[in-house]
Motif scaffolding. Structure first.
Motif, PDB file in Angstrom:
ATOM      1  N   LEU A  94       1.005  -1.418   0.220  1.00  0.00           N
ATOM      2  CA  LEU A  94       0.083  -0.255  -0.608  1.00  0.00           C
ATOM      3  C   LEU A  94       1.181   1.281   0.147  1.00  0.00           C
ATOM      4  O   LEU A  94       0.651   2.228  -0.453  1.00  0.00           O
ATOM      5  N   LEU A  95       2.275   0.799   0.693  1.00  0.00           N
ATOM      6  CA  LEU A  95       2.708   2.766   0.891  1.00  0.00           C
ATOM      7  C   LEU A  95       3.476   2.809  -0.376  1.00  0.00           C
ATOM      8  O   LEU A  95       3.149   3.915  -1.438  1.00  0.00           O
ATOM      9  N   VAL A  96       3.988   1.943  -1.398  1.00  0.00           N
ATOM     10  CA  VAL A  96       4.289   2.303  -2.634  1.00  0.00           C
ATOM     11  C   VAL A  96       3.332   2.388  -3.416  1.00  0.00           C
ATOM     12  O   VAL A  96       3.495   4.085  -4.095  1.00  0.00           O
ATOM     13  N   LEU A  97       1.963   2.111  -3.423  1.00  0.00           N
ATOM     14  CA  LEU A  97       0.919   2.354  -4.312  1.00  0.00           C
ATOM     15  C   LEU A  97       0.420   4.220  -4.092  1.00  0.00           C
ATOM     16  O   LEU A  97      -0.245   4.789  -4.681  1.00  0.00           O
ATOM     17  N   VAL A  98       0.509   4.196  -2.926  1.00  0.00           N
ATOM     18  CA  VAL A  98       0.193   5.359  -2.328  1.00  0.00           C
ATOM     19  C   VAL A  98       1.255   6.754  -2.957  1.00  0.00           C
ATOM     20  O   VAL A  98       0.694   7.173  -3.561  1.00  0.00           O
ATOM     21  N   VAL A  99       2.552   6.100  -2.897  1.00  0.00           N
ATOM     22  CA  VAL A  99       3.199   7.609  -3.317  1.00  0.00           C
ATOM     23  C   VAL A  99       2.913   7.445  -4.782  1.00  0.00           C
ATOM     24  O   VAL A  99       3.547   8.731  -5.144  1.00  0.00           O
ATOM     25  N   ILE A 100       3.675   5.941  -5.211  1.00  0.00           N
ATOM     26  CA  ILE A 100       3.006   6.463  -6.337  1.00  0.00           C
ATOM     27  C   ILE A 100       2.194   6.486  -6.911  1.00  0.00           C
ATOM     28  O   ILE A 100       2.093   7.935  -7.946  1.00  0.00           O
ATOM     29  N   THR A 101       0.908   7.178  -6.738  1.00  0.00           N
ATOM     30  CA  THR A 101      -0.289   7.502  -7.440  1.00  0.00           C
ATOM     31  C   THR A 101      -0.082   8.731  -6.745  1.00  0.00           C
ATOM     32  O   THR A 101      -0.346   9.966  -7.886  1.00  0.00           O
ATOM     33  N   ALA A 102       0.732   9.557  -5.867  1.00  0.00           N
ATOM     34  CA  ALA A 102       0.164  10.846  -5.022  1.00  0.00           C
ATOM     35  C   ALA A 102       1.260  11.679  -6.285  1.00  0.00           C
ATOM     36  O   ALA A 102       1.127  12.671  -6.209  1.00  0.00           O
ATOM     37  N   PHE A 103       2.548  10.899  -6.506  1.00  0.00           N
ATOM     38  CA  PHE A 103       4.106  11.449  -7.006  1.00  0.00           C
ATOM     39  C   PHE A 103       4.220  11.311  -8.355  1.00  0.00           C
ATOM     40  O   PHE A 103       4.760  12.169  -8.968  1.00  0.00           O
ATOM     41  N   LEU A 104       3.057  10.093  -8.545  1.00  0.00           N
ATOM     42  CA  LEU A 104       3.748  10.129 -10.175  1.00  0.00           C
ATOM     43  C   LEU A 104       2.753   9.958 -10.718  1.00  0.00           C
ATOM     44  O   LEU A 104       2.324  10.652 -11.925  1.00  0.00           O
ATOM     45  N   ILE A 105       1.603   9.538 -10.479  1.00  0.00           N
ATOM     46  CA  ILE A 105       0.129   9.087 -11.238  1.00  0.00           C
ATOM     47  C   ILE A 105      -0.876  10.929 -11.053  1.00  0.00           C
ATOM     48  O   ILE A 105      -0.813  10.850 -12.476  1.00  0.00           O
ATOM     49  N   GLY A 106      -0.180  11.389 -10.029  1.00  0.00           N
ATOM     50  CA  GLY A 106      -1.834  12.777 -10.472  1.00  0.00           C
ATOM     51  C   GLY A 106      -1.446  13.401 -11.163  1.00  0.00           C
ATOM     52  O   GLY A 106      -1.657  13.713 -11.659  1.00  0.00           O
ATOM     53  N   PRO A 107       0.003  13.585 -10.576  1.00  0.00           N
ATOM     54  CA  PRO A 107       1.149  14.555 -11.393  1.00  0.00           C
ATOM     55  C   PRO A 107       0.911  15.179 -13.457  1.00  0.00           C
ATOM     56  O   PRO A 107       0.938  15.400 -14.299  1.00  0.00           O
ATOM     57  N   ALA A 108       0.942  13.099 -13.791  1.00  0.00           N
ATOM     58  CA  ALA A 108       1.010  12.300 -15.053  1.00  0.00           C
ATOM     59  C   ALA A 108      -0.354  13.168 -15.577  1.00  0.00           C
ATOM     60  O   ALA A 108      -0.655  13.283 -16.736  1.00  0.00           O
ATOM     61  N   PHE A 109      -1.518  13.365 -14.460  1.00  0.00           N
ATOM     62  CA  PHE A 109      -3.248  13.666 -15.290  1.00  0.00           C
ATOM     63  C   PHE A 109      -3.112  14.863 -14.545  1.00  0.00           C
ATOM     64  O   PHE A 109      -4.345  15.624 -14.506  1.00  0.00           O
ATOM     65  N   GLY A 110      -2.122  16.029 -14.066  1.00  0.00           N
ATOM     66  CA  GLY A 110      -2.404  17.023 -13.852  1.00  0.00           C
ATOM     67  C   GLY A 110      -2.824  17.705 -12.552  1.00  0.00           C
ATOM     68  O   GLY A 110      -3.228  18.717 -12.816  1.00  0.00           O
ATOM     69  N   THR A 111      -2.796  16.343 -11.866  1.00  0.00           N
ATOM     70  CA  THR A 111      -3.319  16.387  -9.966  1.00  0.00           C
ATOM     71  C   THR A 111      -1.866  16.417  -9.534  1.00  0.00           C
ATOM     72  O   THR A 111      -1.831  15.893  -9.649  1.00  0.00           O
ATOM     73  N   PHE A 112      -1.949  17.645  -8.294  1.00  0.00           N
ATOM     74  CA  PHE A 112      -1.000  17.795  -7.167  1.00  0.00           C
ATOM     75  C   PHE A 112      -1.635  18.065  -6.481  1.00  0.00           C
ATOM     76  O   PHE A 112      -0.977  18.100  -5.187  1.00  0.00           O
ATOM     77  N   ASN A 113      -3.218  17.357  -6.371  1.00  0.00           N
ATOM     78  CA  ASN A 113      -3.608  17.440  -4.611  1.00  0.00           C
ATOM     79  C   ASN A 113      -3.432  15.941  -4.204  1.00  0.00           C
ATOM     80  O   ASN A 113      -4.573  14.655  -5.200  1.00  0.00           O
ATOM     81  N   ARG A 114      -2.167  16.516  -2.923  1.00  0.00           N
ATOM     82  CA  ARG A 114      -1.630  14.633  -2.796  1.00  0.00           C
ATOM     83  C   ARG A 114      -2.463  13.809  -2.517  1.00  0.00           C
ATOM     84  O   ARG A 114      -3.065  12.558  -2.215  1.00  0.00           O
ATOM     85  N   ASN A 115      -3.615  14.972  -0.717  1.00  0.00           N
ATOM     86  CA  ASN A 115      -4.469  14.125  -0.639  1.00  0.00           C
ATOM     87  C   ASN A 115      -5.640  13.488  -0.676  1.00  0.00           C
ATOM     88  O   ASN A 115      -5.581  12.499  -1.007  1.00  0.00           O
ATOM     89  N   ALA A 116      -6.158  14.214  -2.306  1.00  0.00           N
ATOM     90  CA  ALA A 116      -6.994  13.198  -2.942  1.00  0.00           C
ATOM     91  C   ALA A 116      -6.579  12.508  -3.749  1.00  0.00           C
ATOM     92  O   ALA A 116      -7.232  11.083  -3.548  1.00  0.00           O
ATOM     93  N   MET A 117      -5.390  12.233  -4.169  1.00  0.00           N
ATOM     94  CA  MET A 117      -4.231  11.499  -5.017  1.00  0.00           C
ATOM     95  C   MET A 117      -4.286  10.025  -4.004  1.00  0.00           C
ATOM     96  O   MET A 117      -4.159   8.647  -3.938  1.00  0.00           O
ATOM     97  N   GLY A 118      -3.888  10.169  -2.488  1.00  0.00           N
ATOM     98  CA  GLY A 118      -4.120   9.147  -1.366  1.00  0.00           C
ATOM     99  C   GLY A 118      -5.500   8.210  -1.342  1.00  0.00           C
ATOM    100  O   GLY A 118      -5.137   7.187  -1.022  1.00  0.00           O
ATOM    101  N   TYR A 119      -6.513   9.531  -1.039  1.00  0.00           N
ATOM    102  CA  TYR A 119      -7.820   8.820  -1.041  1.00  0.00           C
ATOM    103  C   TYR A 119      -7.713   8.132  -2.449  1.00  0.00           C
ATOM    104  O   TYR A 119      -8.016   6.377  -2.117  1.00  0.00           O
TER     105      TYR A 119
END
Lengths: 243, 234
Positions: A94-119
């Motif tokens: 889960l830790l890996v998924l949280v980091v990848i979603t917030a720091f890589l996937i989110g920005p790739a789709f133009g989202t820098f809202n890390r909390n939302a990506m964490g959710y």
């Protein structure tokens, strides 16, 4: 008082005795009260943990259902997507998924809202488990019942609303509760995004009180305060809906 | 009723029905008999539209059996009662009338009670299927089939899971329905019921119709297969 209640009281007393023993064996005293100046921070942490958990539960319930529908679809591609996604999630911490979603996937789709990506990460992580819950629950409805629904011309909505859900809720609840407590505990990992949930709040307080062990005891207590009433609630719902 | 089968074949893993052709007209109670695996249950499912044949055409009363209009004109009683386990006997019927036939709740309930009473279940209406006997559940299932006011009622071995006493109870209840003006197509192993209730008999063996005619074919079987069958079930 019946035997069952007595057995539960004994079991709880056993655990409390063990805790008391461990506490008394400690050389240094405890200073949980050193956390009291941080009450507001920690209360916000509790609130955020609950919000995060409930949102993730609802999100994964919905997405899990969509994936369940994919898995039983006649479209092979949808079956395959479900399988591949499930395998990947099963093997991802889960830790890996949280980091990848917030720091890589989110920005790739133009989202820098890390909390939302964490959710989102927590929701994605729980989705295959929720899909499994649906799979096992719905497979308990016999083929004959589906045939009867066909015969009388039930619409898909009517099938789920009147026949399927009311029968499977009893089977659905225990594993659902399991998943919910996984979510609550998993929510602690969002501290890497500096999201102020219980774990993060207590850690911040710890860094200033230097009450290291006490902080973890506090955390433990706070998680139990959330999970135990929930599991009792689940049992109550199960009983209420039982056939 | 009028039944037409044209080149009907059906395959699961093996061929269970082999090119059936049949035209029947004017009968009201058709029995399909045969040993297990002869294809009789498959045939009744195809004729009711519950399953589609691999090949061929089936029409009943001039309806294609896969049409929505046809489905509204039939009732089906399964081997096991197939009542919804979480609903009372009354609700098993009234829910269907309310939701799939758009009948008002109060009226749906009164129709449910009427048919349950017709099947002598007036004392059981508020019980769940698991709390009534197998025979009572099967009679409730017959009441449910009747409640949608079908022209034809299909019964697929309705007593196969019941002991002889409950079998008698259920079949007696079916015989009492003769006056309702409905047509029946049924599969059963109970030959006394076939003799009493059917006006036409279809005997199947290995996926084919081997003999058919009025119930007297049971007393004067021509084929070896029917002779063997009669000698075993009598």
């Amino acid at each position: 008082m019946n035997n069952k209640t007595l057995a539960y009281i004994l079991a709880i007393l056993t655990i409390l005795a063990l805790v008391a023993f461990v506490v008394m064996r400690q050389v240094d005293g405890f200073s949980i009260q050193s956390f009291s100046p941080y009450r507001r921070l920690i209360t916000t942490g509790i609130k955020n943990t609950i919000i995060l958990s409930v949102v993730s539960l609802l999100g994964s319930l919905v997405l899990g259902f969509v994936f369940y529908l994919f898995s039983i679809s006649k479209v092979k591609y949808l079956n395959a997507i479900t399988d591949v996604f499930t395998e990947i999630i099963y093997g991802t911490p889960l830790l890996v998924l949280v980091v990848i979603t917030a720091f890589l996937i989110g920005p790739a789709f133009g989202t820098f809202n890390r909390n939302a990506m964490g959710y989102l990460a927590l929701i994605m992580y729980m989705t295959p488990y929720m899909k499994n819950v649906y799979q096992s629950a719905f497979s308990s409805i016999s083929r004959d019942q589906y045939m009867t629904m066909d015969l009388f011309g039930f619409t898909p909505y009517q099938r789920y609303r009147y026949i399927i859900i009311s029968q499977v809720i009893r089977i659905l609840m225990p594993p659902m509760m399991n998943n919910f407590s996984l979510i609550i505990k998993g929510s602690a990992l969002l501290n890497v995004l500096s999201y102020n949930e219980i774990y993060y709040a207590v850690r911040v307080a710890q860094s200033q009180t230097f009450a290291f062990v006490e902080g973890y005891i506090l955390m433990w207590g706070l998680y139990l305060i959330i999970t135990i009433p929930l599991s009792q609630l689940t049992k109550w719902i199960e009983r209420k809906w039982a056939l | 009723m009028k039944i037409e089968l044209v080149g009907v074949k059906h395959t699961y893993d093996v061929e269970v029905l082999k090119d059936l052709n049949l035209i029947l007209d004017g009968y009201h109670s058709v029995a399909i008999i045969g040993v297990s695996g002869s294809g009789k249950s498959t045939l009744i499912r195809l004729m009711s539209g519950l399953e589609k044949p691999t090949n061929g055409l089936i029409r009943v009363n001039s309806f294609h059996v896969d049409s929505e209009d046809y489905r509204k004109k039939i009732g089906f009683v399964f081997q096991n009662h197939n009542l919804f386990p979480h609903l009372t006997l009354k609700k098993n019927i009234s829910l269907i009338l309310e939701k799939t036939r758009g009948i008002e709740k109060a009226e749906a309930e009164s129709i449910a009670l009427k048919y349950l009473a017709m099947l002598h279940l007036e004392d059981q209406v508020n019980k769940l299927p698991k709390n009534v006997s197998g025979g009572q559940a099967q009679r409730a299932s017959i009441a449910r089939a009747l409640s949608v006011n079908p022209d034809i009622i299909f019964l697929d071995e309705p007593t196969s899971s019941l002991d002889p006493i409950l079998t008698h109870e259920v079949l007696t209840a079916v015989e009492e329905l003769k006056g309702l003006g409905k047509d029946f197509i049924f599969v059963t192993h109970v030959m006394s019921f076939v003799r009493d209730f059917a006006d036409y008999v279809i005997f199947m063996d290995q996926g084919e119709i081997v003999e058919m005619g009025d119930p007297s074919i049971l007393d004067h079987p021509k084929s070896d297969a029917l002779k063997a069958f009669i000698s075993k079930v009598r």
